[in-house]
Design a protein around this motif. Structure first.
Motif, short mmCIF file in Angstrom:
data_model
loop_
_atom_site.label_atom_id
_atom_site.label_comp_id
_atom_site.label_asym_id
_atom_site.label_seq_id
_atom_site.Cartn_x
_atom_site.Cartn_y
_atom_site.Cartn_z
N ALA A 97 -10.16 -2.54 4.35
CA ALA A 97 -10.88 -1.49 5.08
C ALA A 97 -10.60 -0.09 4.53
CB ALA A 97 -10.51 -1.54 6.56
N LEU A 98 -9.40 0.13 4.00
CA LEU A 98 -9.01 1.50 3.66
C LEU A 98 -8.91 1.81 2.16
CD1 LEU A 98 -6.35 2.11 6.44
CD2 LEU A 98 -8.69 2.96 6.33
N ASN A 99 -9.10 0.82 1.29
CA ASN A 99 -9.10 1.13 -0.13
C ASN A 99 -10.28 2.05 -0.43
OD1 ASN A 99 -8.26 1.12 -2.80
ND2 ASN A 99 -9.38 -0.76 -3.28
N HIS A 100 -10.03 3.15 -1.08
CA HIS A 100 -11.02 4.20 -1.39
C HIS A 100 -11.45 5.00 -0.15
CE1 HIS A 100 -11.13 2.71 -5.44
NE2 HIS A 100 -11.48 1.52 -5.02
N PHE A 101 -10.64 4.94 0.92
CA PHE A 101 -10.90 5.74 2.11
C PHE A 101 -10.67 7.20 1.77
CE2 PHE A 101 -9.14 7.92 5.87
CZ PHE A 101 -10.17 7.74 6.76
N LYS A 102 -11.61 8.07 2.17
CA LYS A 102 -11.48 9.50 1.88
C LYS A 102 -10.53 10.12 2.89
CE LYS A 102 -15.48 10.54 -0.79
NZ LYS A 102 -16.45 11.54 -1.12
N ILE A 103 -9.29 10.33 2.44
CA ILE A 103 -8.27 10.92 3.30
C ILE A 103 -8.51 12.42 3.46
CG2 ILE A 103 -6.53 11.31 1.50
CD1 ILE A 103 -4.58 9.99 3.73
N MET B 241 -1.72 7.90 11.26
CA MET B 241 -2.99 8.03 11.99
C MET B 241 -4.09 7.21 11.35
SD MET B 241 -3.09 12.00 13.17
CE MET B 241 -4.61 11.81 14.05
N VAL B 242 -4.06 7.11 10.01
CA VAL B 242 -5.09 6.34 9.31
C VAL B 242 -4.86 4.84 9.49
CG1 VAL B 242 -6.02 5.79 7.03
CG2 VAL B 242 -5.53 8.16 7.62
N PHE B 243 -3.59 4.40 9.45
CA PHE B 243 -3.28 2.97 9.48
C PHE B 243 -3.00 2.41 10.87
CE2 PHE B 243 -2.84 3.74 5.01
CZ PHE B 243 -3.20 2.53 4.42
N CYS B 244 -2.74 3.27 11.88
CA CYS B 244 -2.37 2.75 13.21
C CYS B 244 -3.46 1.93 13.90
CB CYS B 244 -1.85 3.86 14.11
SG CYS B 244 -3.10 4.98 14.73
N PRO B 245 -4.76 2.11 13.60
CA PRO B 245 -5.74 1.23 14.24
C PRO B 245 -5.61 -0.24 13.83
CG PRO B 245 -6.81 3.21 13.42
CD PRO B 245 -5.42 3.21 12.89
N PHE B 246 -4.88 -0.52 12.75
CA PHE B 246 -4.75 -1.89 12.28
C PHE B 246 -3.49 -2.51 12.86
CE2 PHE B 246 -7.27 0.41 9.28
CZ PHE B 246 -8.33 -0.45 9.07
N PRO B 247 -3.62 -3.69 13.47
CA PRO B 247 -2.47 -4.32 14.11
C PRO B 247 -1.40 -4.72 13.09
CG PRO B 247 -4.38 -5.79 14.14
CD PRO B 247 -4.84 -4.48 13.60
#
Length: 196
Positions: free
Chosen positions: A177-183, A140-146
């Motif tokens: 975009a997602l490094n240090h993303f608050k999961i 769900m976190v990574f699916c927006p990225f092609p």
């Protein structure tokens, strides 16, 4: 975007007159929309009734905005035009001559490579994941990225995982975009290139 606005209008118009619906495609605003009601009471009823309602297979999280929208501000007579943000590209330096590599600079760049991790590639290494993370949560976190190709959990280690993309540039976009993303609200995952 038009389909999303129509769906939101269909859901929220039952609570009162909807003046405008704003939804954006930008990475920062992805997954968010602003539904502007004519009346605060209608907005309150909609918020209470629709909190957690499944919309596109995700529960809605609804809250009032921190500021009035431009439409409401204009109606109240309190509208003040905001300055537009302009983004300027950095100018390349003139007469820049690359320095010749010496043995000392080669040794330094080797040390920097060790500190910086693996060289760029299409597989990302995730760490600092919560104990209860699942591959569906990561998807769900990574699916927006092609280019998302595969997610691999490590048996016996719930705090790490690997995410593979079709190409290195696609992986790089997701990493940036997602490094240090608050999961979770208190836990930020770390995203690095995987060692080959």
């Amino acid at each position: 975007m038009v389909q999303l606005r129509k769906a939101l209008y269909a859901i929220f118009s039952q609570f009162g007159q909807v003046i405008d619906i704003m939804a954006f495609k930008t990475l920062r605003m992805r997954g968010q929309a602003h539904v502007i009601f004519k009346d605060v009471n209608c907005a309150s009823t909609a918020m209470r009734s629709m909190q957690g309602f499944p919309f596109y297979e995700k529960p809605m999280k609804i809250q009032f905005s921190k500021e009035d929208s431009d439409v409401i501000s204009k109606a109240k007579g309190t509208y003040v035009e905001r300055p537009r943000k302009t983004i300027t590209a950095p100018k390349p330096k003139k007469d820049a001559v690359p320095a010749k590599k010496t043995k000392a600079s080669d040794a330094r760049s080797g040390d920097e490579k060790q500190k910086g991790g693996a060289p760029p590639n299409k597989i990302l290494f995730l760490s600092n994941l919560p104990e209860d993370v699942t591959d569906d949560m990561i998807r769900m976190v990574f699916c927006p990225f092609p280019g998302l190709a595969d997610i691999r959990m490590v048996p016996g280690r719930s705090d790490i995982a690997f995410v593979e993309f079709g190409t290195e540039p696609e992986a790089t976009n997701a990493k940036k975009a997602l490094n240090h993303f608050k999961i979770t609200p208190s836990q930020a995952m770390r995203v690095e290139y995987a060692n080959k």
